[in-house]
Every structure is written in C-alpha cells, then in structure tokens.
Design an enzyme around this catalytic site. Structure first.
Site, PDB file in Angstrom:
ATOM      1  N   HIS A   1      47.958  35.741  39.216  1.00 25.80           N
ATOM      2  CA  HIS A   1      48.568  34.967  38.758  1.00 25.80           C
ATOM      3  C   HIS A   1      49.435  33.317  39.337  1.00 25.80           C
ATOM      4  O   HIS A   1      49.683  32.808  38.248  1.00 25.80           O
ATOM      5  CB  HIS A   1      48.807  35.693  37.252  1.00 25.80           C
ATOM      6  CG  HIS A   1      48.108  36.119  36.975  1.00 25.80           C
ATOM      7  ND1 HIS A   1      47.075  36.080  36.152  1.00 25.80           N
ATOM      8  CD2 HIS A   1      48.496  37.851  36.420  1.00 25.80           C
ATOM      9  CE1 HIS A   1      46.567  36.913  35.191  1.00 25.80           C
ATOM     10  NE2 HIS A   1      47.167  38.189  35.742  1.00 25.80           N
TER      11      HIS A   1
ATOM     12  N   ARG B   1      51.746  42.127  44.975  1.00 23.72           N
ATOM     13  CA  ARG B   1      50.157  42.342  44.567  1.00 23.72           C
ATOM     14  C   ARG B   1      48.925  40.866  44.801  1.00 23.72           C
ATOM     15  O   ARG B   1      48.848  39.814  44.853  1.00 23.72           O
ATOM     16  CB  ARG B   1      50.022  42.214  42.572  1.00 23.72           C
ATOM     17  CG  ARG B   1      48.822  42.126  42.167  1.00 23.72           C
ATOM     18  CD  ARG B   1      48.982  42.441  40.424  1.00 23.72           C
ATOM     19  NE  ARG B   1      50.133  40.907  40.038  1.00 23.72           N
ATOM     20  CZ  ARG B   1      49.837  40.782  38.828  1.00 23.72           C
ATOM     21  NH1 ARG B   1      49.949  42.283  37.575  1.00 23.72           N
ATOM     22  NH2 ARG B   1      50.621  39.740  38.614  1.00 23.72           N
TER      23      ARG B   1
ATOM     24  N   ASP C   1      47.182  43.451  56.876  1.00 22.10           N
ATOM     25  CA  ASP C   1      46.864  43.044  58.119  1.00 22.10           C
ATOM     26  C   ASP C   1      48.584  41.622  58.099  1.00 22.10           C
ATOM     27  O   ASP C   1      49.097  41.875  59.911  1.00 22.10           O
ATOM     28  CB  ASP C   1      46.548  42.022  58.908  1.00 22.10           C
ATOM     29  CG  ASP C   1      45.333  43.051  59.184  1.00 22.10           C
ATOM     30  OD1 ASP C   1      45.235  44.420  59.289  1.00 22.10           O
ATOM     31  OD2 ASP C   1      43.773  42.483  60.410  1.00 22.10           O
TER      32      ASP C   1
ATOM     33  N   GLU D   1      46.038  48.993  33.013  1.00 25.36           N
ATOM     34  CA  GLU D   1      46.217  47.647  32.079  1.00 25.36           C
ATOM     35  C   GLU D   1      45.472  48.171  30.938  1.00 25.36           C
ATOM     36  O   GLU D   1      45.112  46.348  30.821  1.00 25.36           O
ATOM     37  CB  GLU D   1      47.055  46.353  32.861  1.00 25.36           C
ATOM     38  CG  GLU D   1      45.646  46.530  33.868  1.00 25.36           C
ATOM     39  CD  GLU D   1      46.297  44.704  35.241  1.00 25.36           C
ATOM     40  OE1 GLU D   1      47.014  44.583  34.515  1.00 25.36           O
ATOM     41  OE2 GLU D   1      45.503  44.814  36.038  1.00 25.36           O
TER      42      GLU D   1
ATOM     43  N   ASP E   1      48.769  42.633  29.950  1.00 24.24           N
ATOM     44  CA  ASP E   1      47.281  42.988  29.529  1.00 24.24           C
ATOM     45  C   ASP E   1      46.986  44.259  29.038  1.00 24.24           C
ATOM     46  O   ASP E   1      45.389  44.251  28.260  1.00 24.24           O
ATOM     47  CB  ASP E   1      47.341  42.866  30.672  1.00 24.24           C
ATOM     48  CG  ASP E   1      46.606  42.026  31.028  1.00 24.24           C
ATOM     49  OD1 ASP E   1      45.774  41.066  31.371  1.00 24.24           O
ATOM     50  OD2 ASP E   1      47.656  41.498  32.930  1.00 24.24           O
TER      51      ASP E   1
END
Length: 269
Positions: free
Chosen positions: A52, A77, A91, A156, A182
């Site tokens: 977000h 996240r 990576d 969620e 959520d």
C-alpha cells in the site's frame, strides 16, 4: 581476499533471543531517511510496506541500506504472492518476507515454494549477482539460504481464518500475520478493526499458531488492544506507522497552536 560474511539474525531468532513479544512500526513513506529514524528509535522491528506504499525495488534497496546499521529487525511486505517479485525481493536481501492475502493452504504452499531454491523450491538462482548472498561472500549461501529467510503469510479474510490451522500446517510457513483491517472489511464492517467479531478471529488465529508451534503477529494501533494480543500470545505486534505518527502529530500541533479546524476526527487503522 574478500571479506567472509554471515547472514543477519532473522525476526524469529530475534524473538527467541529477546524472550518476549516484539513491538514494531510500519514504514510506509518509501523514505530511507524515515526508515532510518524508525530503525534507530529503539523499536524492535520495522515493517517496510510495498503493498500500500509507493515502493519499488530501488526505494526498497535504499531503505534496506538505511536500516542495516541498527539492531531492529526488518520485515518487508511484498505487494502480491508472485514468483518473480518474491525472487527479486529475496535477491535484494530481504530476510523476513511478508506475503499478503494468503487465503488457502495452496496459496501458502506457493509462497513457501517461491522462497526456496530447487529442487524443492522455485526460487531462481542468481546468488553471485545478488545482495542476499553479499555477492557470494556468505559462505555456502545456496545451501544455507532457506535458513536465512523467515516466511510470514498474512491472514486477512474470513476464509483465511477458517483455513488457518491448515495454513499453519504447510511446510515452510514460519509465521502468520493477522491483518485486522482487511479482515474487518471482508466481514462487512470496514473500518472497524476493533469490533468484537474481528478481535475474536485474531485471538483464534493467535491460539491456533500457539497450538501449531508457529509464530504469530498482528496489527494494533490502540495500545490497550496491542497489550491484549501480546497477553494472548502474539509474538510480534505492529503498534503504529511512520506516516500516521506524522499525520496525527502535525494535526495536534495545529490544534494546539492554531485551533481546531473543525474537521472530522481521522479514522484509526
């Protein structure tokens, strides 16, 4: 001779070392400077968000550089449970990866597969090119890589709560993170993350994780609710966000020194 390096401590190793629940803060500003301010505050961990927040690979790399010097753990996240993105995040050197919107055991298995090299996984091999291995300065990185990563999947939705025991049983899932905002939306009560029906499900997931011997985190900007979840067994809890602290703090300055503008009270997380 190049310097030989060792991997950083993972979030779950941090929890074990501290012997208590960890308290964390969201970093959503996409700013290395703000990430560094948060990481150096004494907080246990930061969670850099790319679902977000306006983050791309370059901004994430800058923030990983900025927080590296401090003892706070760092979770990142990813925006979606996607093989290519997860490969790129790993990576870059992300060691605590949070995958959102995992509703079923099959989706959890896909995430688990994407953080592990073949033959049991699907992570592409590019360690010589990657910060994750410090360009192969971490000895035997390819065979040790999975030990350096904590995979956290986000619960969620009502469906995910119904499936939480099966998700926790998936090999390779190190922890779950319950998202009350959520979850409230999915239950038809958007904006009411502290509704009893939401809290009941969060507590159910915490109990399920404890029963399964897995780690569990959640989000609670209300200190009383955060303490309730910690007392119930949550291992790591997010209690605020960089942008929220700035927004509410600047509004308080205005209210204290200029006066109430008369607008509505901002909603919580």
């Amino acid at each position: 001779m190049p310097v030989q390096l060792e991997p950083r401590e993972t979030l779950l190793q941090h929890i074990e070392r501290e012997g208590r629940s960890l308290v964390g803060i969201w970093v959503c500003s996409a700013s290395p400077l703000v990430a560094e301010i948060c990481a150096s505050s004494g907080i246990d961990y930061t969670l850099i968000d790319a679902e977000h927040s306006p983050n791309d690979l370059s901004s994430l790399l800058g923030q990983l550089h900025a927080v590296q010097a401090y003892p706070a753990s760092t979770i990142v996240r990813v925006p979606i449970n996607d093989e290519r993105l997860i490969k790129q995040y790993l990576d870059l050197g992300v060691t605590n990866l949070l995958v959102p919107m995992v509703h079923t055991p099959d989706e959890a298995r896909l995430a688990a597969k994407r953080v592990e090299y073949p033959d049991s996984g699907a992570r592409g091999v590019g360690s010589a090119l990657a910060r994750a291995s410090m360009w192969n300065r971490i000895p035997n990185y390819l065979t040790r890589a999975r030990q350096t990563i904590n995979l956290i999947v986000q619960i969620e939705s009502g469906r995910a709560v119904d499936n939480v025991e099966e998700i926790l049983a998936v090999d390779g899932i190190d922890a779950i993170f319950v998202g009350p905002a959520d979850l409230a939306a999915d239950l038809g009560i958007i904006g009411q993350a502290e509704d009893p029906s939401v809290k009941e499900r969060v507590l159910h997931c915490i109990a399920a994780a404890k029963q399964a011997g897995k780690y569990v985190g959640t989000n609670a900007f209300n200190p009383a609710v955060a303490r309730e979840y910690i007392e119930a067994g949550a291992d790591f809890v997010l209690v605020n966000a960089d942008v929220t602290i700035l927004a509410r703090g600047s509004e308080k300055l205005v209210a204290d020194l200029i006066g109430d503008g008369g607008g509505p009270e901002p909603a919580g997380y």
